[in-house]
Design a protein around this motif. Sequence first.
Motif, PDB file in Angstrom:
ATOM      1  N   MET A 163       0.838  -1.162   0.000  1.00  0.00           N
ATOM      2  CA  MET A 163       0.000   0.000   0.000  1.00  0.00           C
ATOM      3  C   MET A 163       0.890   1.235   0.000  1.00  0.00           C
ATOM      4  SD  MET A 163      -3.012  -1.455   0.099  1.00  0.00           S
ATOM      5  CE  MET A 163      -3.840   0.093   0.020  1.00  0.00           C
ATOM      6  N   THR A 164       0.491   2.209  -0.772  1.00  0.00           N
ATOM      7  CA  THR A 164       1.279   3.432  -0.782  1.00  0.00           C
ATOM      8  C   THR A 164       0.939   4.287   0.435  1.00  0.00           C
ATOM      9  OG1 THR A 164      -0.320   4.763  -2.014  1.00  0.00           O
ATOM     10  CG2 THR A 164       1.269   3.456  -3.313  1.00  0.00           C
ATOM     11  N   LYS A 165       1.833   5.175   0.757  1.00  0.00           N
ATOM     12  CA  LYS A 165       1.620   6.084   1.880  1.00  0.00           C
ATOM     13  C   LYS A 165       0.357   6.918   1.654  1.00  0.00           C
ATOM     14  CE  LYS A 165       3.953   9.659   4.547  1.00  0.00           C
ATOM     15  NZ  LYS A 165       5.215  10.385   4.733  1.00  0.00           N
ATOM     16  N   ASN A 166       0.167   7.408   0.436  1.00  0.00           N
ATOM     17  CA  ASN A 166      -1.013   8.229   0.128  1.00  0.00           C
ATOM     18  C   ASN A 166      -2.315   7.452   0.299  1.00  0.00           C
ATOM     19  OD1 ASN A 166       0.392  10.563  -0.362  1.00  0.00           O
ATOM     20  ND2 ASN A 166       0.500  10.235  -2.571  1.00  0.00           N
ATOM     21  N   GLU A 167      -2.323   6.186  -0.074  1.00  0.00           N
ATOM     22  CA  GLU A 167      -3.528   5.367   0.102  1.00  0.00           C
ATOM     23  C   GLU A 167      -3.851   5.185   1.582  1.00  0.00           C
ATOM     24  OE1 GLU A 167      -3.255   2.542  -3.869  1.00  0.00           O
ATOM     25  OE2 GLU A 167      -2.029   2.039  -2.130  1.00  0.00           O
ATOM     26  N   ILE A 168      -2.834   4.968   2.379  1.00  0.00           N
ATOM     27  CA  ILE A 168      -3.034   4.786   3.817  1.00  0.00           C
ATOM     28  C   ILE A 168      -3.531   6.076   4.455  1.00  0.00           C
ATOM     29  CG2 ILE A 168      -1.890   4.268   6.006  1.00  0.00           C
ATOM     30  CD1 ILE A 168       0.007   2.429   4.341  1.00  0.00           C
ATOM     31  N   ILE A 169      -2.925   7.193   4.095  1.00  0.00           N
ATOM     32  CA  ILE A 169      -3.346   8.484   4.653  1.00  0.00           C
ATOM     33  C   ILE A 169      -4.789   8.797   4.259  1.00  0.00           C
ATOM     34  CG2 ILE A 169      -2.946  10.979   4.544  1.00  0.00           C
ATOM     35  CD1 ILE A 169       0.077  10.296   4.433  1.00  0.00           C
ATOM     36  N   THR A 170      -5.141   8.528   3.022  1.00  0.00           N
ATOM     37  CA  THR A 170      -6.521   8.742   2.570  1.00  0.00           C
ATOM     38  C   THR A 170      -7.492   7.900   3.391  1.00  0.00           C
ATOM     39  OG1 THR A 170      -5.818   9.272   0.324  1.00  0.00           O
ATOM     40  CG2 THR A 170      -8.099   8.560   0.603  1.00  0.00           C
ATOM     41  N   ALA A 171      -7.148   6.650   3.602  1.00  0.00           N
ATOM     42  CA  ALA A 171      -8.006   5.752   4.379  1.00  0.00           C
ATOM     43  C   ALA A 171      -8.161   6.232   5.820  1.00  0.00           C
ATOM     44  CB  ALA A 171      -7.427   4.343   4.362  1.00  0.00           C
ATOM     45  N   LEU A 172      -7.107   6.773   6.394  1.00  0.00           N
ATOM     46  CA  LEU A 172      -7.169   7.259   7.772  1.00  0.00           C
ATOM     47  C   LEU A 172      -7.941   8.565   7.890  1.00  0.00           C
ATOM     48  CD1 LEU A 172      -3.508   6.455   8.866  1.00  0.00           C
ATOM     49  CD2 LEU A 172      -5.591   5.291   9.628  1.00  0.00           C
ATOM     50  N   ASN A 173      -7.832   9.424   6.868  1.00  0.00           N
ATOM     51  CA  ASN A 173      -8.510  10.723   6.907  1.00  0.00           C
ATOM     52  C   ASN A 173      -9.997  10.634   6.605  1.00  0.00           C
ATOM     53  OD1 ASN A 173      -6.275  12.243   7.642  1.00  0.00           O
ATOM     54  ND2 ASN A 173      -5.632  12.547   5.524  1.00  0.00           N
ATOM     55  N   LYS A 174     -10.402   9.657   5.809  1.00  0.00           N
ATOM     56  CA  LYS A 174     -11.813   9.493   5.442  1.00  0.00           C
ATOM     57  C   LYS A 174     -12.217   8.032   5.600  1.00  0.00           C
ATOM     58  CE  LYS A 174     -12.379  13.411   2.548  1.00  0.00           C
ATOM     59  NZ  LYS A 174     -13.623  13.996   2.179  1.00  0.00           N
ATOM     60  N   PRO A 175     -12.180   7.507   6.818  1.00  0.00           N
ATOM     61  CA  PRO A 175     -12.432   6.077   7.018  1.00  0.00           C
ATOM     62  C   PRO A 175     -13.825   5.629   6.586  1.00  0.00           C
ATOM     63  CG  PRO A 175     -12.371   7.212   9.124  1.00  0.00           C
ATOM     64  CD  PRO A 175     -11.941   8.201   8.073  1.00  0.00           C
ATOM     65  N   GLU A 176     -14.804   6.517   6.673  1.00  0.00           N
ATOM     66  CA  GLU A 176     -16.161   6.130   6.271  1.00  0.00           C
ATOM     67  C   GLU A 176     -16.303   6.029   4.753  1.00  0.00           C
ATOM     68  OE1 GLU A 176     -15.661  10.419   6.412  1.00  0.00           O
ATOM     69  OE2 GLU A 176     -15.370   8.936   7.963  1.00  0.00           O
ATOM     70  N   ASN A 177     -15.364   6.603   4.008  1.00  0.00           N
ATOM     71  CA  ASN A 177     -15.417   6.579   2.543  1.00  0.00           C
ATOM     72  C   ASN A 177     -14.424   5.611   1.919  1.00  0.00           C
ATOM     73  OD1 ASN A 177     -17.305   8.618   2.672  1.00  0.00           O
ATOM     74  ND2 ASN A 177     -15.837  10.237   2.348  1.00  0.00           N
ATOM     75  N   PHE A 178     -13.651   4.909   2.739  1.00  0.00           N
ATOM     76  CA  PHE A 178     -12.588   4.053   2.207  1.00  0.00           C
ATOM     77  C   PHE A 178     -12.870   2.596   2.523  1.00  0.00           C
ATOM     78  CE2 PHE A 178      -8.590   1.806   2.150  1.00  0.00           C
ATOM     79  CZ  PHE A 178      -7.935   2.343   1.069  1.00  0.00           C
ATOM     80  N   ILE A 179     -12.882   1.765   1.497  1.00  0.00           N
ATOM     81  CA  ILE A 179     -13.000   0.320   1.651  1.00  0.00           C
ATOM     82  C   ILE A 179     -11.882  -0.310   0.833  1.00  0.00           C
ATOM     83  CG2 ILE A 179     -14.398  -1.731   1.252  1.00  0.00           C
ATOM     84  CD1 ILE A 179     -16.865   0.073   1.417  1.00  0.00           C
ATOM     85  N   LEU A 180     -11.085  -1.145   1.467  1.00  0.00           N
ATOM     86  CA  LEU A 180     -10.036  -1.876   0.767  1.00  0.00           C
ATOM     87  C   LEU A 180     -10.664  -3.142   0.195  1.00  0.00           C
ATOM     88  CD1 LEU A 180      -7.034  -2.275   0.033  1.00  0.00           C
ATOM     89  CD2 LEU A 180      -6.777  -3.456   2.236  1.00  0.00           C
ATOM     90  N   ALA A 181     -10.630  -3.284  -1.113  1.00  0.00           N
ATOM     91  CA  ALA A 181     -11.175  -4.469  -1.773  1.00  0.00           C
ATOM     92  C   ALA A 181     -10.036  -5.425  -2.086  1.00  0.00           C
ATOM     93  CB  ALA A 181     -11.904  -4.077  -3.049  1.00  0.00           C
ATOM     94  N   LEU A 182     -10.179  -6.664  -1.629  1.00  0.00           N
ATOM     95  CA  LEU A 182      -9.205  -7.713  -1.914  1.00  0.00           C
ATOM     96  C   LEU A 182      -9.855  -8.717  -2.855  1.00  0.00           C
ATOM     97  CD1 LEU A 182      -7.998  -8.363   1.743  1.00  0.00           C
ATOM     98  CD2 LEU A 182      -6.916  -6.896   0.034  1.00  0.00           C
ATOM     99  N   VAL A 183      -9.145  -9.107  -3.899  1.00  0.00           N
ATOM    100  CA  VAL A 183      -9.683 -10.066  -4.864  1.00  0.00           C
ATOM    101  C   VAL A 183      -8.695 -11.200  -5.016  1.00  0.00           C
ATOM    102  CG1 VAL A 183     -10.478 -10.418  -7.234  1.00  0.00           C
ATOM    103  CG2 VAL A 183     -10.841  -8.205  -6.108  1.00  0.00           C
ATOM    104  N   GLN A 184      -9.185 -12.420  -4.802  1.00  0.00           N
ATOM    105  CA  GLN A 184      -8.366 -13.615  -4.977  1.00  0.00           C
ATOM    106  C   GLN A 184      -8.738 -14.229  -6.327  1.00  0.00           C
ATOM    107  OE1 GLN A 184      -9.095 -16.874  -2.223  1.00  0.00           O
ATOM    108  NE2 GLN A 184      -6.895 -17.008  -1.908  1.00  0.00           N
TER     109      GLN A 184
END
Length: 68
Positions: free
Chosen positions: A1-22
């Motif tokens: 995960m990039t630093k920007n993706e992590i920061i975005t997820a922390l700043n807007k947790p209600e708008n961020f969902i990490l999708a994992l696909v196997q």
Amino acid sequence: MTKNEIITALNKPENFILALVQVPSAEEIDNNCSIRYVRRPFQKEPDFAVTSVNYNLRELWQQGTVPQ
């Protein structure tokens, strides 16, 4: 995960969902992908000099839920 993706997820947790696909291998008979959604996957901001962070996929997968 990039630093920007992590920061975005922390700043807007209600708008961020990490999708994992196997994705199945070509040899598997069942060609269905498995999907998990992880809400609030990150707990803290990376250090200043960090550009990316590696996470344990199995642990993230276990935290996730099947989309509905």
